[in-house]
Design an enzyme around this catalytic site. Structure first.
Site, PDB file in Angstrom:
ATOM      1  N   HIS A   2      34.445  48.776  40.395  1.00  0.00           N
ATOM      2  CA  HIS A   2      33.902  47.345  39.963  1.00  0.00           C
ATOM      3  C   HIS A   2      33.007  46.869  40.960  1.00  0.00           C
ATOM      4  O   HIS A   2      32.531  45.504  41.018  1.00  0.00           O
ATOM      5  CB  HIS A   2      34.983  46.595  39.684  1.00  0.00           C
ATOM      6  CG  HIS A   2      35.911  46.388  40.850  1.00  0.00           C
ATOM      7  ND1 HIS A   2      36.848  47.163  41.380  1.00  0.00           N
ATOM      8  CD2 HIS A   2      35.748  45.151  41.952  1.00  0.00           C
ATOM      9  CE1 HIS A   2      37.375  46.594  42.428  1.00  0.00           C
ATOM     10  NE2 HIS A   2      36.997  45.373  42.569  1.00  0.00           N
ATOM     11  N   HIS A  10      29.480  42.827  43.599  1.00  0.00           N
ATOM     12  CA  HIS A  10      30.696  42.845  42.944  1.00  0.00           C
ATOM     13  C   HIS A  10      30.365  42.684  41.271  1.00  0.00           C
ATOM     14  O   HIS A  10      29.987  41.607  40.948  1.00  0.00           O
ATOM     15  CB  HIS A  10      31.680  41.753  43.487  1.00  0.00           C
ATOM     16  CG  HIS A  10      33.138  41.818  43.219  1.00  0.00           C
ATOM     17  ND1 HIS A  10      33.537  41.463  41.584  1.00  0.00           N
ATOM     18  CD2 HIS A  10      33.936  42.181  43.943  1.00  0.00           C
ATOM     19  CE1 HIS A  10      34.909  41.725  41.922  1.00  0.00           C
ATOM     20  NE2 HIS A  10      35.118  42.282  43.157  1.00  0.00           N
TER      21      HIS A  10
END
Length: 161
Positions: free
Chosen positions: A67, A82
């Site tokens: 992620h 992110h």
């Protein structure tokens, strides 16, 4: 800007297509308050499906998770991407990693693929903070806030130190 020196600004490109928002509008206090560094975020389109997130700058991959990833430019700046807010809780579901720690990448090279529709189906935000680590407010210059960008298009420049 592969030959940038320590006093040179570094161009950072958007990892994903979407709407650019200011850091203070990121729905996570750590990013909104700039606790990890200065930056912006990209919010993928409402109808986005599987997208490929790309390297935000030319440099070395210093960390990659399903992620999130960090790419460090040769002149020093390290940029965290992110993908989504609280997406760590998905434990990799909906993500495919294409790059590895230590890889040398060019701005725009594919890093991870993400199923944005899956993130939304889990009631998580697909908002994607793009942050220059360990910097204070004013470390970037941008005129992209409020506009739509494609992956690989200029997002901001770091301020030469």
């Amino acid at each position: 800007m592969s030959n940038a020196g320590p006093n040179t600004a570094v161009r950072v490109v958007s990892p994903l297509p979407g709407q650019v928002i200011a850091a203070m509008d990121i729905p996570d206090p750590v990013f909104a308050k700039g606790l990890v560094g200065d930056g912006v975020a990209v919010v993928p389109d409402d109808d986005a499906g599987v997208l490929t997130a790309v390297a935000p700058l030319t440099g070395r991959v210093v960390k990659v998770l399903p992620h999130a990833y960090i790419v460090q430019h040769a002149s020093g700046p390290a940029v965290l991407v992110h993908v989504g807010i609280d997406t760590v809780h998905l434990k990799g579901e909906g993500f495919t990693v294409h790059a590895q720690k230590g890889d040398q990448v060019e701005a725009g090279d594919r890093m991870i693929s993400v199923d944005v529709a899956l993130i939304r189906s889990k009631n998580l935000s697909p908002c994607c903070p793009v942050v220059v680590l360990d910097t204070k407010p004013g470390a970037i210059v941008t005129d992209s806030i409020g506009s739509r960008v494609e992956a690989g298009e200029p997002l901001f420049d770091t301020v030469g130190s």
